[in-house]
Write a protein that holds these residues in place. Sequence first.
Motif, PDB file in Angstrom:
ATOM      1  N   ALA A  98      47.591  43.934  38.814  1.00  0.00           N
ATOM      2  CA  ALA A  98      46.407  43.262  39.136  1.00  0.00           C
ATOM      3  C   ALA A  98      45.290  44.316  39.069  1.00  0.00           C
ATOM      4  N   ALA A  99      45.593  45.410  39.667  1.00  0.00           N
ATOM      5  CA  ALA A  99      44.429  46.505  39.814  1.00  0.00           C
ATOM      6  C   ALA A  99      44.195  47.321  38.161  1.00  0.00           C
ATOM      7  N   ARG A 100      45.258  47.267  37.701  1.00  0.00           N
ATOM      8  CA  ARG A 100      45.336  48.117  36.511  1.00  0.00           C
ATOM      9  C   ARG A 100      44.437  47.143  35.305  1.00  0.00           C
ATOM     10  N   SER A 101      44.811  45.845  35.378  1.00  0.00           N
ATOM     11  CA  SER A 101      44.131  45.074  34.403  1.00  0.00           C
ATOM     12  C   SER A 101      42.776  44.403  34.989  1.00  0.00           C
ATOM     13  N   GLY A 102      42.412  44.677  36.221  1.00  0.00           N
ATOM     14  CA  GLY A 102      41.249  44.091  36.641  1.00  0.00           C
ATOM     15  C   GLY A 102      41.230  42.668  36.731  1.00  0.00           C
ATOM     16  N   THR A 103      42.584  42.222  37.137  1.00  0.00           N
ATOM     17  CA  THR A 103      42.474  40.518  37.296  1.00  0.00           C
ATOM     18  C   THR A 103      42.938  40.222  38.775  1.00  0.00           C
ATOM     19  N   PRO A 104      41.846  39.463  39.365  1.00  0.00           N
ATOM     20  CA  PRO A 104      42.059  39.134  40.770  1.00  0.00           C
ATOM     21  C   PRO A 104      43.721  38.247  40.784  1.00  0.00           C
ATOM     22  N   LEU A 105      44.274  38.354  41.692  1.00  0.00           N
ATOM     23  CA  LEU A 105      45.418  37.509  41.696  1.00  0.00           C
ATOM     24  C   LEU A 105      45.145  36.229  42.243  1.00  0.00           C
ATOM     25  N   VAL A 106      44.396  36.151  43.139  1.00  0.00           N
ATOM     26  CA  VAL A 106      43.920  34.682  43.936  1.00  0.00           C
ATOM     27  C   VAL A 106      42.370  34.903  44.578  1.00  0.00           C
ATOM     28  N   GLU A 107      41.906  33.689  44.254  1.00  0.00           N
ATOM     29  CA  GLU A 107      40.394  33.855  44.797  1.00  0.00           C
ATOM     30  C   GLU A 107      40.130  32.439  45.653  1.00  0.00           C
ATOM     31  N   GLY A 108      39.491  32.328  46.723  1.00  0.00           N
ATOM     32  CA  GLY A 108      39.260  30.946  47.409  1.00  0.00           C
ATOM     33  C   GLY A 108      40.170  30.379  47.787  1.00  0.00           C
ATOM     34  N   ARG A 109      40.493  29.024  47.202  1.00  0.00           N
ATOM     35  CA  ARG A 109      41.418  28.137  47.691  1.00  0.00           C
ATOM     36  C   ARG A 109      42.567  28.139  46.560  1.00  0.00           C
ATOM     37  N   GLU A 110      42.793  29.066  45.706  1.00  0.00           N
ATOM     38  CA  GLU A 110      43.772  29.125  44.641  1.00  0.00           C
ATOM     39  C   GLU A 110      45.011  29.637  45.444  1.00  0.00           C
ATOM     40  N   THR A 111      46.224  28.847  45.080  1.00  0.00           N
ATOM     41  CA  THR A 111      47.445  29.290  45.569  1.00  0.00           C
ATOM     42  C   THR A 111      48.235  30.234  44.586  1.00  0.00           C
ATOM     43  N   LEU A 112      49.228  30.962  45.161  1.00  0.00           N
ATOM     44  CA  LEU A 112      50.194  31.896  44.223  1.00  0.00           C
ATOM     45  C   LEU A 112      51.351  31.490  44.409  1.00  0.00           C
ATOM     46  N   SER A 113      52.198  31.404  42.984  1.00  0.00           N
ATOM     47  CA  SER A 113      53.658  31.251  42.945  1.00  0.00           C
ATOM     48  C   SER A 113      54.057  32.523  42.296  1.00  0.00           C
TER      49      SER A 113
END
Length: 244
Positions: A139-154
């Motif tokens: 996430a850090a190396r590619s500048g991609t937030p994993l989750v924001e606000g109400r998003e869920t993560l699998s």
Amino acid sequence: MNTLVGVGVGPGDPDLVTVKAANLLAKADVVFVPVADSGETGRAEQTALFYAEAWRVERVVFALHDREHTARREHAWDAAAAQVARWFAAHPDGTAAFATIGDPCVYSTFTYLAATVRDLVGELDVQLIPGITAMQDLAARSGTPLVEGRETLSLFPMTAGADRFREALNRGDAVVAYKFGRMLPETLAVLRETGRLDGAVYGAGLGLVEEDVRPAADLDPDTPGPYLSTLIVPPARTGRGGAL
Ligand SMILES: C[S@@+](CC[C@H](N)C(=O)[O-])C[C@H]1O[C@@H](n2cnc3c(N)ncnc32)[C@H](O)[C@@H]1O
């Protein structure tokens, strides 16, 4: 009291080891590192050697990714636990660290080892030091937030099968895939089929010399990837605060 500490050493970059883990690696009586029976330097070993002198590092042959041969894997775990138990027998009240890549509570073999060592030595204080996971590093190396606000993560090991991966993608979750190296072509096909290929990022060998970070859409759809490969598939995002 015998003390066994599962220490997360991060995905590969020695700078991503926490201060707590570095301090323990520097002072533990022994640092066990899991290695494959190929004789190659292990991933956790490579990082542990930045913080522990080689004479305190003891290699333990572990069935690192032997999924197919259950009996061989069980035997390897028993042999590894017996080696650690022998060390405690020779060093009563000692402190042993066991280095594991990423975090010791995320798909790590440490928990199997600790339970078996406890059966063998009786009195054992088991502790854990968290580590930075491969998904956080990507996430850090590619500048991609994993989750924001109400998003869920699998978080998804491809070894669990493509159907459940497809379900999570169809739900629109943010999805992280682990353990898909050899199944990379199949994994990319599911991303394409669910319309989630664009925006997905791929990272292999994170923090290692062979590091490869790029959009998943740029990968060759027919070529398998290495075991140390991670994917982040972010949900469709509509701009700042869109998921709040
Ligand atoms: C057995 S799991 C270990 C996960 C680890 N405990 C963690 O917290 O990230 C192995 C999987 O982690 C991911 N992984 C671990 N280190 C990695 C690295 N340096 N680069 C890319 N992926 C990595 C890969 O998906 C690999 O198949």
